[in-house]
Enzyme design. Structure first.
Site, PDB file in Angstrom:
ATOM      1  N   ASP A 158       9.820   4.861  13.625  1.00 30.83           N
ATOM      2  CA  ASP A 158       9.002   3.765  14.717  1.00 30.83           C
ATOM      3  C   ASP A 158       9.918   3.460  15.599  1.00 30.83           C
ATOM      4  OD1 ASP A 158      11.068   2.180  13.037  1.00 30.83           O
ATOM      5  OD2 ASP A 158       9.478   1.289  11.714  1.00 30.83           O
ATOM      6  N   ASP A 195       7.615  -8.541   2.543  1.00 30.69           N
ATOM      7  CA  ASP A 195       6.054  -8.660   2.165  1.00 30.69           C
ATOM      8  C   ASP A 195       5.755  -7.119   1.661  1.00 30.69           C
ATOM      9  OD1 ASP A 195       6.413  -7.003   4.476  1.00 30.69           O
ATOM     10  OD2 ASP A 195       5.252  -8.440   5.693  1.00 30.69           O
ATOM     11  N   HIS A 235       5.846  -4.220   3.429  1.00 31.84           N
ATOM     12  CA  HIS A 235       5.588  -3.239   4.491  1.00 31.84           C
ATOM     13  C   HIS A 235       6.649  -2.170   4.561  1.00 31.84           C
ATOM     14  CE1 HIS A 235       8.707  -5.666   6.957  1.00 31.84           C
ATOM     15  NE2 HIS A 235       9.122  -4.417   7.348  1.00 31.84           N
ATOM     16  N   GLU A 254       2.246  -3.458   8.550  1.00 28.80           N
ATOM     17  CA  GLU A 254       2.365  -4.842   7.916  1.00 28.80           C
ATOM     18  C   GLU A 254       1.252  -4.875   6.791  1.00 28.80           C
ATOM     19  OE1 GLU A 254       4.673  -6.915   8.116  1.00 28.80           O
ATOM     20  OE2 GLU A 254       5.466  -6.760  10.213  1.00 28.80           O
TER      21      GLU A 254
END
Length: 261
Positions: free
Chosen positions: A67, A136, A138, A143
């Site tokens: 990313d 979470d 991800h 996400e």
């Protein structure tokens, strides 16, 4: 999915570096997918130590980015391209000719995303992709509720993520970009081997949801259950919520040596 429980982050880094070493022995020009952040640093340090000692030849390895921030020049010290140059390429003795990543400074970001997916395919695909995981669930910047079929695309950072990342920008959240390019979950799943490293008690719930929960977009990392060769390496703290922890320890302890990870 194989789950390997190790004593600590250093042991996890050594285990994964050894797997990469074996890959490079079989395929010297392997394309390695790399992630940023603090979690994978023990992997890169252990691999660089092997290269430095002459135990591993990484001279023909290729490096692919997971990313990137949108809007930062490639030479900005906090662009992920710059971070990976410092943390991965230079320690392995590689120059930027061995590197591929999305153009976060492109005027047409969507075109840059599509171009990166094509470039990965043209390069023969990622042989081993290193992943971290968020609290979470991800992976990359996918996400919760990201499509499990998603491709490389632009994503908007949550305010909490920008607050967390401000420490890399002199504590000034205004310097943190609002957007990133990330490989999509569908793109990630095309790598031949996925290796996720998670350490610390804060990742325990996410690890349990990834490994033992249902495959669901609310926990993007659970998509690893769909992959034919996914390895999840966790320290004792990150494994603390796993119901099958004893089974995972038993299976790894009795695994044939030739099988590797």
């Amino acid at each position: 999915m194989e789950v390997v429980i190790v004593p600590d982050a250093k042991a996890g880094g050594e285990l994964i570096a050894e797997a990469i070493a074996h890959l490079l022995l079989r395929k010297p020009d392997a394309l390695l997918g790399v992630a940023t952040g603090s979690t994978p640093l023990p992997i890169y340090e252990a691999l660089a130590a092997r290269v430095g000692s002459g135990a591993v030849d990484a001279s023909r390895a290729r490096i692919a980015q997971l990313d990137e921030y949108v809007g930062l020049p490639a030479d900005h010290p906090e662009s992920y391209r710059s971070v990976l140059r410092r943390e991965v390429l230079e320690p392995l003795g590689l120059d930027m000719a061995a590197f591929m990543g999305p153009d976060g400074a492109a005027r047409d970001v969507q075109a840059a995303c599509e171009a990166y997916d094509r470039a990965l395919a043209s390069a023969g695909g990622v042989d081993l992709q290193i992943l971290g995981i968020g609290t979470d669930g991800h992976i990359g910047f996918n996400e919760p509720c990201s499509s499990l079929a998603s491709r490389t695309r632009i994503k908007t950072l949550t305010e909490q993520t920008r607050v967390d990342n401000a420490r890399f920008f002199d504590g000034d959240i205004e310097q943190v970009p609002h957007h990133v390019i990330t490989q999509g979950i569908g793109t990630i799943l095309e790598a031949r081997h996925l290796v996720l490293l998670a350490t610390g008690e804060g990742k325990a719930d996410a690890v349990a949801a990834t490994v033992e929960g249902p495959v669901a977009a609310v926990c993007p990392a659970s998509a690893l259950q769909l992959h034919p060769h996914a390895t999840v390496v966790v320290d004792e703290a990150a494994a603390s919520e796993l119901k099958l922890a004893d089974y995972f320890r038993h299976t790894f302890a009795n695994k044939p040596d030739w099988q590797g990870v």
